[in-house]
Enzyme design. Sequence first.
Site, PDB file in Angstrom:
ATOM      1  N   LYS A   1     -48.289  23.988  67.966  1.00 22.63           N
ATOM      2  CA  LYS A   1     -49.338  24.908  67.496  1.00 22.63           C
ATOM      3  C   LYS A   1     -49.604  24.693  66.008  1.00 22.63           C
ATOM      4  O   LYS A   1     -50.744  24.587  65.578  1.00 22.63           O
ATOM      5  CB  LYS A   1     -48.882  26.348  67.748  1.00 22.63           C
TER       6      LYS A   1
ATOM      7  N   LYS B   1     -30.961  28.281  77.181  1.00 20.74           N
ATOM      8  CA  LYS B   1     -31.422  28.307  75.782  1.00 20.74           C
ATOM      9  C   LYS B   1     -32.289  27.090  75.458  1.00 20.74           C
ATOM     10  O   LYS B   1     -33.273  27.193  74.728  1.00 20.74           O
ATOM     11  CB  LYS B   1     -30.219  28.338  74.828  1.00 20.74           C
TER      12      LYS B   1
ATOM     13  N   TYR C   1     -31.411  26.522  85.789  1.00 19.53           N
ATOM     14  CA  TYR C   1     -32.352  25.423  85.542  1.00 19.53           C
ATOM     15  C   TYR C   1     -33.736  25.820  86.059  1.00 19.53           C
ATOM     16  O   TYR C   1     -34.726  25.767  85.317  1.00 19.53           O
ATOM     17  CB  TYR C   1     -31.835  24.184  86.264  1.00 19.53           C
TER      18      TYR C   1
HETATM   19  P1  NAD Z   1     -31.501  13.214  80.986  1.00 18.60           P
HETATM   20  O1  NAD Z   1     -30.384  14.173  81.066  1.00 18.60           O
HETATM   21  O2  NAD Z   1     -31.196  11.762  81.107  1.00 18.60           O
HETATM   22  O3  NAD Z   1     -32.344  13.425  79.666  1.00 18.60           O
HETATM   23  C1  NAD Z   1     -32.446  14.655  78.992  1.00 18.60           C
HETATM   24  C2  NAD Z   1     -32.248  14.395  77.499  1.00 18.60           C
HETATM   25  O4  NAD Z   1     -32.379  15.636  76.792  1.00 18.60           O
HETATM   26  C3  NAD Z   1     -30.854  13.848  77.182  1.00 18.60           C
HETATM   27  O5  NAD Z   1     -30.950  12.711  76.359  1.00 18.60           O
HETATM   28  C4  NAD Z   1     -30.167  15.008  76.465  1.00 18.60           C
HETATM   29  O6  NAD Z   1     -29.181  14.588  75.554  1.00 18.60           O
HETATM   30  C5  NAD Z   1     -31.349  15.711  75.813  1.00 18.60           C
HETATM   31  N1  NAD Z   1     -31.099  17.124  75.526  1.00 18.60           N
HETATM   32  C6  NAD Z   1     -30.588  18.055  76.357  1.00 18.60           C
HETATM   33  N2  NAD Z   1     -30.510  19.242  75.744  1.00 18.60           N
HETATM   34  C7  NAD Z   1     -31.002  19.063  74.478  1.00 18.60           C
HETATM   35  C8  NAD Z   1     -31.173  19.907  73.361  1.00 18.60           C
HETATM   36  N3  NAD Z   1     -30.820  21.207  73.404  1.00 18.60           N
HETATM   37  N4  NAD Z   1     -31.696  19.379  72.209  1.00 18.60           N
HETATM   38  C9  NAD Z   1     -32.027  18.078  72.153  1.00 18.60           C
HETATM   39  N5  NAD Z   1     -31.888  17.221  73.192  1.00 18.60           N
HETATM   40  C10 NAD Z   1     -31.374  17.705  74.344  1.00 18.60           C
HETATM   41  O7  NAD Z   1     -32.527  13.656  82.143  1.00 18.60           O
HETATM   42  P2  NAD Z   1     -33.868  12.957  82.625  1.00 18.60           P
HETATM   43  O8  NAD Z   1     -33.684  12.608  84.043  1.00 18.60           O
HETATM   44  O9  NAD Z   1     -34.322  11.920  81.669  1.00 18.60           O
HETATM   45  O10 NAD Z   1     -34.859  14.209  82.568  1.00 18.60           O
HETATM   46  C11 NAD Z   1     -35.786  14.379  81.508  1.00 18.60           C
HETATM   47  C12 NAD Z   1     -36.652  15.592  81.789  1.00 18.60           C
HETATM   48  O11 NAD Z   1     -37.326  15.452  83.032  1.00 18.60           O
HETATM   49  C13 NAD Z   1     -35.864  16.900  81.854  1.00 18.60           C
HETATM   50  O12 NAD Z   1     -36.614  17.915  81.227  1.00 18.60           O
HETATM   51  C14 NAD Z   1     -35.763  17.169  83.330  1.00 18.60           C
HETATM   52  O13 NAD Z   1     -35.670  18.548  83.595  1.00 18.60           O
HETATM   53  C15 NAD Z   1     -37.054  16.572  83.854  1.00 18.60           C
HETATM   54  N6  NAD Z   1     -36.931  16.164  85.270  1.00 18.60           N
HETATM   55  C16 NAD Z   1     -36.246  15.042  85.640  1.00 18.60           C
HETATM   56  C17 NAD Z   1     -36.138  14.706  86.982  1.00 18.60           C
HETATM   57  C18 NAD Z   1     -35.435  13.462  87.437  1.00 18.60           C
HETATM   58  O14 NAD Z   1     -35.377  13.227  88.652  1.00 18.60           O
HETATM   59  N7  NAD Z   1     -34.888  12.631  86.581  1.00 18.60           N
HETATM   60  C19 NAD Z   1     -36.719  15.524  87.951  1.00 18.60           C
HETATM   61  C20 NAD Z   1     -37.370  16.678  87.539  1.00 18.60           C
HETATM   62  C21 NAD Z   1     -37.497  16.989  86.194  1.00 18.60           C
HETATM   63  N1  UDP Z   2     -41.339  26.297  64.962  1.00 20.12           N
HETATM   64  C1  UDP Z   2     -40.737  25.071  64.796  1.00 20.12           C
HETATM   65  N2  UDP Z   2     -41.420  24.090  64.151  1.00 20.12           N
HETATM   66  C2  UDP Z   2     -42.674  24.267  63.659  1.00 20.12           C
HETATM   67  C3  UDP Z   2     -43.282  25.528  63.843  1.00 20.12           C
HETATM   68  C4  UDP Z   2     -42.588  26.524  64.499  1.00 20.12           C
HETATM   69  O1  UDP Z   2     -39.617  24.839  65.230  1.00 20.12           O
HETATM   70  O2  UDP Z   2     -43.208  23.326  63.094  1.00 20.12           O
HETATM   71  C5  UDP Z   2     -40.614  27.354  65.667  1.00 20.12           C
HETATM   72  C6  UDP Z   2     -40.529  28.628  64.842  1.00 20.12           C
HETATM   73  O3  UDP Z   2     -39.304  28.626  64.147  1.00 20.12           O
HETATM   74  C7  UDP Z   2     -40.611  29.722  65.891  1.00 20.12           C
HETATM   75  C8  UDP Z   2     -41.150  29.050  67.141  1.00 20.12           C
HETATM   76  O4  UDP Z   2     -41.347  27.701  66.813  1.00 20.12           O
HETATM   77  O5  UDP Z   2     -39.323  30.210  66.201  1.00 20.12           O
HETATM   78  C9  UDP Z   2     -42.462  29.638  67.599  1.00 20.12           C
HETATM   79  O6  UDP Z   2     -43.395  29.526  66.569  1.00 20.12           O
HETATM   80  P1  UDP Z   2     -44.731  30.373  66.557  1.00 20.12           P
HETATM   81  O7  UDP Z   2     -45.409  30.107  65.253  1.00 20.12           O
HETATM   82  O8  UDP Z   2     -45.528  30.099  67.756  1.00 20.12           O
HETATM   83  O9  UDP Z   2     -44.251  31.855  66.717  1.00 20.12           O
HETATM   84  P2  UDP Z   2     -43.695  32.903  65.667  1.00 20.12           P
HETATM   85  O10 UDP Z   2     -43.016  32.151  64.559  1.00 20.12           O
HETATM   86  O11 UDP Z   2     -44.912  33.606  65.221  1.00 20.12           O
HETATM   87  O12 UDP Z   2     -42.779  33.741  66.470  1.00 20.12           O
END
Ligand code: NAD
Ligand code: UDP
Length: 341
Positions: free
Chosen positions: A104, A90, A144
């Site tokens: 956008k 998600k 992932y």
């Molecule tokens: P991390 O877990 O330390 O940082 C990820 C951050 O995202 C965390 O602070 C977490 O709390 C936050 N987060 C997670 N889900 C969230 C949500 N639903 N809403 C808001 N915040 C959320 O990991 P990282 O190593 O800093 O990685 C950062 C990015 O880089 C990630 O997207 C990861 O996939 C990518 N990445 C990292 C590595 C690596 O080796 N560290 C390698 C490949 C890709």
């Molecule tokens: N969205 C957001 N912040 C913004 C504008 C959009 O979180 O400032 C979210 C919005 O709720 C939507 C998603 O981004 O679910 C995609 O937005 P977009 O306008 O591209 O698509 P649509 O709303 O037309 O599906």
Amino acid sequence: MARILITGGAGFIGSHLCDYLINKGHDIICVDNLFSGSKNNIRHLLSHPYFEFIRHDIIHPLFIEVDQVYHLACPASPIHYQYNPIKTIKTNVIGTINMLGLAKRVKARILLASTSEIYGNPKVHPQPETYWGNVNPIGPRGVYDEAKRFAEAMTMAYHRYHGLDTRIVRIFNTFGPRMRENDGRAISNFIVQALKEKPLTVYGDGSQTRSFCYIDDMVSGIIKLLFKESDKTFEERTNKANFLYKNKEVRNTNFIHDPINLGNPHELSILDIAHMVLKLTGSQNRIEFRPLPADDPRVRRPDISKAKELLQWEPKVNIEEALKRTIQYFRKKFGIETSRS
Ligand code: NAD
Ligand code: UDP
Ligand code: UDP
């Protein structure tokens, strides 16, 4: 000075980006739900006049005004992203759509943090950006890998359909200070185990390889990518004919909007890394072999020709120096004053 949103800004890589950009005088909004990040990573920034922290889960919409978005929110360590696999999907699917929707609406440039995991257990070695990968969609890592692949596809769709100024960085294994003690990744595990006089846990026989990059090098590459101007005008980005042409075999993948690998091409076996950590910590601990997790990639090494050409970027910190700096960080954290390395 730009107004910059960093999702996942309280995480390992995100917090280093916050530091770098605030020092350059930018206005930073850090959005994080603190699932795998920590306020400790940004505590020193909380009283800064140009730093703002919002505790928010990006699977819910977010409406703020910014010039640039660094979209990193997503747990990166296998134990964290497998803890709640549905949430991982998600975050990458709904969360990424929300961030693209935000970018956008406010016409911001957006960078997606993708990963070398999109190559899965690669059959092409080293991995160039043109390789499509070998991912098991239904394995434990699929939540992932496939979610990041979706995030890339959606980012390209917003780029092509809405003309969004996008960047996609495929990050290869990165390490350094601020990794969590219980992060579960190889280097942090080995260092913590060595410093706490515990056996180093090597999964499988340790012959699998990775190519580890130091955090400072990764941050400089990511910044270069986001600040590099688009090589296409808005009209070119949304040009249907260009889009169709690009989907033919002759497609040029050397655009700044196409994914770009960032990582250190120095490839080592995991067993070699464990031995290096033992040597650099001066630890007498033994190595304990544990079962190899399912779908663990056999090899991984980035082809960084594109980053060299387009960004004039390549890593500067070698593995030994990078390990020393990270060991020093954990020593300080654990209050170990010895100077054995
Ligand atoms: P991390 O877990 O330390 O940082 C990820 C951050 O995202 C965390 O602070 C977490 O709390 C936050 N987060 C997670 N889900 C969230 C949500 N639903 N809403 C808001 N915040 C959320 O990991 P990282 O190593 O800093 O990685 C950062 C990015 O880089 C990630 O997207 C990861 O996939 C990518 N990445 C990292 C590595 C690596 O080796 N560290 C390698 C490949 C890709
Ligand atoms: N969205 C957001 N912040 C913004 C504008 C959009 O979180 O400032 C979210 C919005 O709720 C939507 C998603 O981004 O679910 C995609 O937005 P977009 O306008 O591209 O698509 P649509 O709303 O037309 O599906
Ligand atoms: N690994 C290991 N011992 C550990 C943690 C990881 O041998 O305590 C192995 C893991 O199986 C993988 C490699 O080290 O082959 C890198 O693992 P990490 O989780 O750091 O990164 P990723 O697998 O995501 O590349």
